[in-house]
Design a protein around this motif. Structure first.
Motif, PDB file in Angstrom:
ATOM      1  N   UNK A 226       0.818  -1.217   0.000  1.00 43.11           N
ATOM      2  CA  UNK A 226       0.000   0.000   0.000  1.00 43.11           C
ATOM      3  C   UNK A 226       0.848   1.263   0.000  1.00 43.11           C
ATOM      4  N   UNK A 227       2.085   1.179   0.430  1.00 45.55           N
ATOM      5  CA  UNK A 227       2.948   2.357   0.464  1.00 45.55           C
ATOM      6  C   UNK A 227       3.242   2.844  -0.954  1.00 45.55           C
ATOM      7  N   UNK A 228       2.975   4.124  -1.193  1.00 48.75           N
ATOM      8  CA  UNK A 228       3.230   4.695  -2.509  1.00 48.75           C
ATOM      9  C   UNK A 228       2.280   4.213  -3.586  1.00 48.75           C
ATOM     10  N   UNK A 229       1.214   3.537  -3.181  1.00 50.32           N
ATOM     11  CA  UNK A 229       0.267   2.975  -4.144  1.00 50.32           C
ATOM     12  C   UNK A 229      -0.866   3.965  -4.391  1.00 50.32           C
ATOM     13  N   UNK A 230      -1.136   4.232  -5.667  1.00 43.03           N
ATOM     14  CA  UNK A 230      -2.166   5.214  -6.019  1.00 43.03           C
ATOM     15  C   UNK A 230      -3.568   4.775  -5.605  1.00 43.03           C
ATOM     16  N   UNK A 231      -3.732   3.513  -5.251  1.00 42.39           N
ATOM     17  CA  UNK A 231      -5.027   3.042  -4.771  1.00 42.39           C
ATOM     18  C   UNK A 231      -5.346   3.555  -3.366  1.00 42.39           C
ATOM     19  N   UNK A 232      -4.321   4.068  -2.681  1.00 41.95           N
ATOM     20  CA  UNK A 232      -4.502   4.513  -1.301  1.00 41.95           C
ATOM     21  C   UNK A 232      -3.969   5.937  -1.120  1.00 41.95           C
ATOM     22  N   UNK A 233      -4.533   6.903  -1.837  1.00 40.39           N
ATOM     23  CA  UNK A 233      -4.004   8.269  -1.793  1.00 40.39           C
ATOM     24  C   UNK A 233      -4.119   8.907  -0.412  1.00 40.39           C
ATOM     25  N   UNK A 234      -5.262   8.772   0.250  1.00 41.57           N
ATOM     26  CA  UNK A 234      -5.454   9.401   1.565  1.00 41.57           C
ATOM     27  C   UNK A 234      -4.528   8.779   2.601  1.00 41.57           C
ATOM     28  N   UNK A 235      -4.393   7.464   2.557  1.00 38.40           N
ATOM     29  CA  UNK A 235      -3.515   6.780   3.509  1.00 38.40           C
ATOM     30  C   UNK A 235      -2.066   7.214   3.321  1.00 38.40           C
ATOM     31  N   UNK A 236      -1.607   7.251   2.089  1.00 40.42           N
ATOM     32  CA  UNK A 236      -0.215   7.625   1.838  1.00 40.42           C
ATOM     33  C   UNK A 236       0.049   9.086   2.188  1.00 40.42           C
ATOM     34  N   UNK A 237      -0.929   9.947   1.951  1.00 38.27           N
ATOM     35  CA  UNK A 237      -0.759  11.343   2.335  1.00 38.27           C
ATOM     36  C   UNK A 237      -0.597  11.460   3.849  1.00 38.27           C
ATOM     37  N   UNK A 238      -1.435  10.733   4.583  1.00 36.34           N
ATOM     38  CA  UNK A 238      -1.364  10.792   6.042  1.00 36.34           C
ATOM     39  C   UNK A 238      -0.053  10.227   6.564  1.00 36.34           C
ATOM     40  N   UNK A 239       0.354   9.088   6.020  1.00 41.27           N
ATOM     41  CA  UNK A 239       1.614   8.477   6.437  1.00 41.27           C
ATOM     42  C   UNK A 239       2.792   9.397   6.110  1.00 41.27           C
ATOM     43  N   UNK A 240       2.778   9.975   4.921  1.00 40.39           N
ATOM     44  CA  UNK A 240       3.877  10.849   4.506  1.00 40.39           C
ATOM     45  C   UNK A 240       3.972  12.090   5.395  1.00 40.39           C
ATOM     46  N   UNK A 241       2.837  12.642   5.801  1.00 36.57           N
ATOM     47  CA  UNK A 241       2.848  13.816   6.684  1.00 36.57           C
ATOM     48  C   UNK A 241       3.449  13.478   8.039  1.00 36.57           C
TER      49      UNK A 241
END
Length: 305
Positions: A226-241
């Motif tokens: 799921x990391x860096x996966x476009x299927x999970x944009x909200x999750x990756x944004x939150x993790x990246x922040x």
């Protein structure tokens, strides 16, 4: 690296375990460098299974670490058995045969932990108990556990097996978190409330069994990370922040999310990339806040009632 007690045993083990399922993808110099880096980082708990690479992964690991008596006392070795081609097998004969093969391939006289890999519908727990007694009395296995088992399957084994079952290896990640979600959504009419595992997380906590999450970066059943996966944009944004806040990678945050849970889990990471290995190690010293944990949980699409 920070350590935890493995189940009800006396073993103090690192909070991150090194899964060796893909070590056969490395050339010998790469495997040697990876294993040495893990040891230097305090990641000295290595998880194997007799089916990984058809057994070759255990052989490659033993060669890469240059297994000898001095090295052996500095590491923890865990392996699993019970999966055969087209079937599962917890018969006494097969367990004993499997362990002998594992020990030969790992070039060691004993395993710190043996797990039963996947539930065998034809299990006769009396036979498992006999096999465990033989393995313990011979010194070939010091501790025992299970993998992918629900509470009633474990209870059935415990009716006959006298050794404590110290671990249960289960699929768990931010996106595969039903064992957490069904506890949050008790009595709710939604998919997250469906109890698919018999409250196995609570059971393991109540019975002093360490949960070892496997595939901590996967979504679905080996569908991808799921990391860096476009299927999970909200999750990756939150993790990246949150990663930017702590000046760590998204990999570190994904493992830190699991380690934040009070069950004292021991994620099994399968990477053979040294940089990602070190990112996982960093997670052992990072403590997410309650707010951050729930922010990540919700961003993955998990709901709160």
């Amino acid at each position: 690296m920070r350590t935890i007690k493995l189940g009800s045993s006396s073993l103090e083990v690192p909070v991150v375990a090194i899964g060796c399922m893909r070590i056969n993808s490395l050339e010998k110099p790469e495997a040697e460098r990876f294993v040495q880096t893990a040891l230097e980082a305090g990641a000295n708990f290595f998880d194997h299974a007799d089916i990984y690479g058809g057994g070759t992964c255990e052989e490659i690991f033993a060669d890469a670490i240059d297994m000898n008596a001095e090295i052996r006392e500095k590491i923890f070795l865990q392996s699993k058995c019970g999966i055969r081609k087209g079937m599962f097998d917890f018969s006494k004969e097969y367990i004993l045969e499997s362990v002998d093969g594992i020990l030969k391939r790992l070039n060691t006289e004993y395993l710190d932990v043996l797990l039963l890999h996947r539930p065998d519908a034809l299990v006769e727990p009396e036979e498992v108990a006999e096999a465990f007694d033989i393995l313990e009395n011979s010194g070939k296995v010091r501790h025992f556990g299970v993998s992918n088992q629900n509470p009633m399957q474990i209870q059935l084994l415990k009716k006959f097996v006298k050794q404590p079952l110290v671990a249960n290896q289960l699929q768990l990640s931010i996106t595969n978190a039903n064992m957490i979600s069904n506890g949050i959504n008790v009595n709710m009419e939604n998919d997250s409330a469906v109890n698919r595992d018999g409250s196995v997380l609570d059971y393991c906590r109540l019975n002093d069994m360490t949960v070892q999450p496997w595939s901590p970066f996967q979504y679905g059943f080996f569908e991808g990370v799921f990391l860096g996966n476009e299927k999970f944009p909200e999750l990756n944004q939150q993790i990246d922040e949150i990663a930017a806040k702590y000046e760590v990678s998204n990999t570190t945050i994904a493992i830190a999310w699991l380690l934040r849970h009070p069950a004292n889990m021991q994620p099994v990471i399968g990477t053979m990339n040294i940089d990602r290995l070190m990112d996982c190690v960093k997670a052992s010293e990072l403590h997410l806040s309650r707010e951050e944990w729930y922010q990540i949980y919700r961003a993955a699409g998990n709901i709160l009632p």
